[in-house]
Enzyme design. Structure first.
Site, short mmCIF file in Angstrom:
data_model
loop_
_atom_site.label_atom_id
_atom_site.label_comp_id
_atom_site.label_asym_id
_atom_site.label_seq_id
_atom_site.Cartn_x
_atom_site.Cartn_y
_atom_site.Cartn_z
N ASP A 249 -5.63 0.71 9.42
CA ASP A 249 -6.16 1.02 7.74
C ASP A 249 -7.44 -0.06 7.68
O ASP A 249 -8.13 0.22 6.74
CB ASP A 249 -5.05 0.73 7.13
N SER A 288 -3.15 -9.82 5.99
CA SER A 288 -4.08 -10.48 6.74
C SER A 288 -5.22 -9.67 6.82
O SER A 288 -6.15 -10.09 7.78
CB SER A 288 -3.31 -10.25 8.24
O1 RIB Z 1 -0.75 2.02 9.01
C1 RIB Z 1 0.35 1.22 8.69
C2 RIB Z 1 1.12 1.73 7.74
O2 RIB Z 1 1.59 3.15 7.65
C3 RIB Z 1 2.52 0.97 7.30
O3 RIB Z 1 2.08 0.09 6.17
C4 RIB Z 1 3.59 1.98 6.77
O4 RIB Z 1 3.94 1.89 5.48
C5 RIB Z 1 3.08 3.17 7.15
O5 RIB Z 1 2.51 3.72 6.07
#
Ligand code: RIB
Length: 302
Positions: A249, A288
């Site tokens: 992410d 983080s």
């Molecule tokens: O990519 C990590 C995320 O995937 C986590 O925060 C969890 O909630 C899922 O959505």
């Protein structure tokens, strides 16, 4: 300006030496909770880097929802288009192993209560933004509607097709950039992708067919970018990783920042790699993720 239509989850992260066996009740090494959800994580990374970022989503009318909203706002994310739903907040349960591997299960909760009306209400955000970021933790029809609206207003669409649903294919060709890890890519493309050579071969093929860019992230092997008939492998930084939740992410939020600041996709992927290298050095996702100052401190300003 970036708009993210996506999930917000309350994550429970269990540090474990191994996964429990069938029928076993196992003790974990430690446990923590954190604000998560792929949508919120990507939006927070973009906001932490200084991009005006808006979240469209839904949380439950519960303590978890309050926490998710306050954490996101703390990092500068605009949550004025996140609604309070009568369905409880989405949750993530993550087993984090010492070697960095993570096993996650999510409860969709309020994330699946986002409606077409919520997207229509955010029309102004689409008009003003340059980039829309989507994932697969909200209903597919909402993703399709959002992607079509974004295209009609000339936004670039970044689509993290995760978790993978190989039967959901409508958003893939609408996206300017599809971002998947090697497991997800294997499922969408119907070919096992193990090495970077596999990713280059299959990524070039599908990006040529769909006339868009594919980014295949490969963990410790780095990421493979296939765009306009060209491919590049971006190697990862070697850091002392503590926990890898949200690394992907962070990469995607970083891509958004870099693209909005005029970098080409190959340079943007190098910047995104720096973001995820910082993120794995702490526990939890949003907490983080780096600011721009942190990136400059660790890697210099070029
Ligand atoms: O990519 C990590 C995320 O995937 C986590 O925060 C969890 O909630 C899922 O959505």
């Amino acid at each position: 300006m970036i708009v993210v239509a996506g999930s917000m989850n309350y994550d429970i992260i269990l540090k474990v030496k191994r996964m429990p066996r069938e029928g076993e009740t196992m003790t974990c090494e430690s446990a923590s909770t954190a604000a998560g959800g792929k949508g919120a994580n990507q939006a927070v990374q973009s906001a932490k880097l200084g991009v005006k970022t808006f979240m469209i989503g839904a949380v439950g009318n519960d303590n978890m929802g309050e926490y998710l909203l306050s954490e996101a706002a703390k990092y500068g994310l605009d949550v004025s288009h996140v609604k309070k739903s009568s369905v409880s907040s989405g949750m993530g349960c993550i087993h984090a192993l010492e070697d960095g591997r993570v096993f996650a299960t999510i409860n969709r909760g309020a994330n699946y209560d986002i409606t077409a009306e919520d997207i229509e209400r955010a029309d102004d955000l689409f008009r003003q933004s340059k980039i829309l970021i989507l994932q697969n933790e909200i209903p597919d029809e909402i993703n399709i509607l959002s992607a079509k609206k974004a295209k009609s207003y000339g936004l670039k669409v970044l689509y993290n097709a995760a978790p993978s649903f190989p039967e959901r294919r409508d958003v893939l060709p609408l996206a300017d950039v599809v971002i998947v890890n090697e497991v997800e890519a294997s499922e969408y493309l119907g070919v096992k992708i193990v090495s970077v050579d596999d990713a280059v071969r299959e990524g070039l093929k599908v990006s040529g067919e769909m006339r868009n860019t594919w980014v295949i992230t490969m963990g410790s092997q780095g990421s493979v970018i296939c765009s306009g008939g060209k491919s590049e492998i971006v190697r990862p930084y070697h850091v002392d990783a503590i926990e890898t939740t949200g690394a992907g992410d962070s990469y995607i939020g970083g891509l958004g920042y870099a693209l909005i600041n005029g970098m080409d996709i190959f340079t943007a992927a190098k910047f995104a790699t720096k973001c995820s290298a910082v993120t794995v050095c702490g526990i939890g996702a949003q907490n983080s993720m780096p600011t721009l100052a942190k990136i400059h401190e660790m890697f210099g300003e070029d």
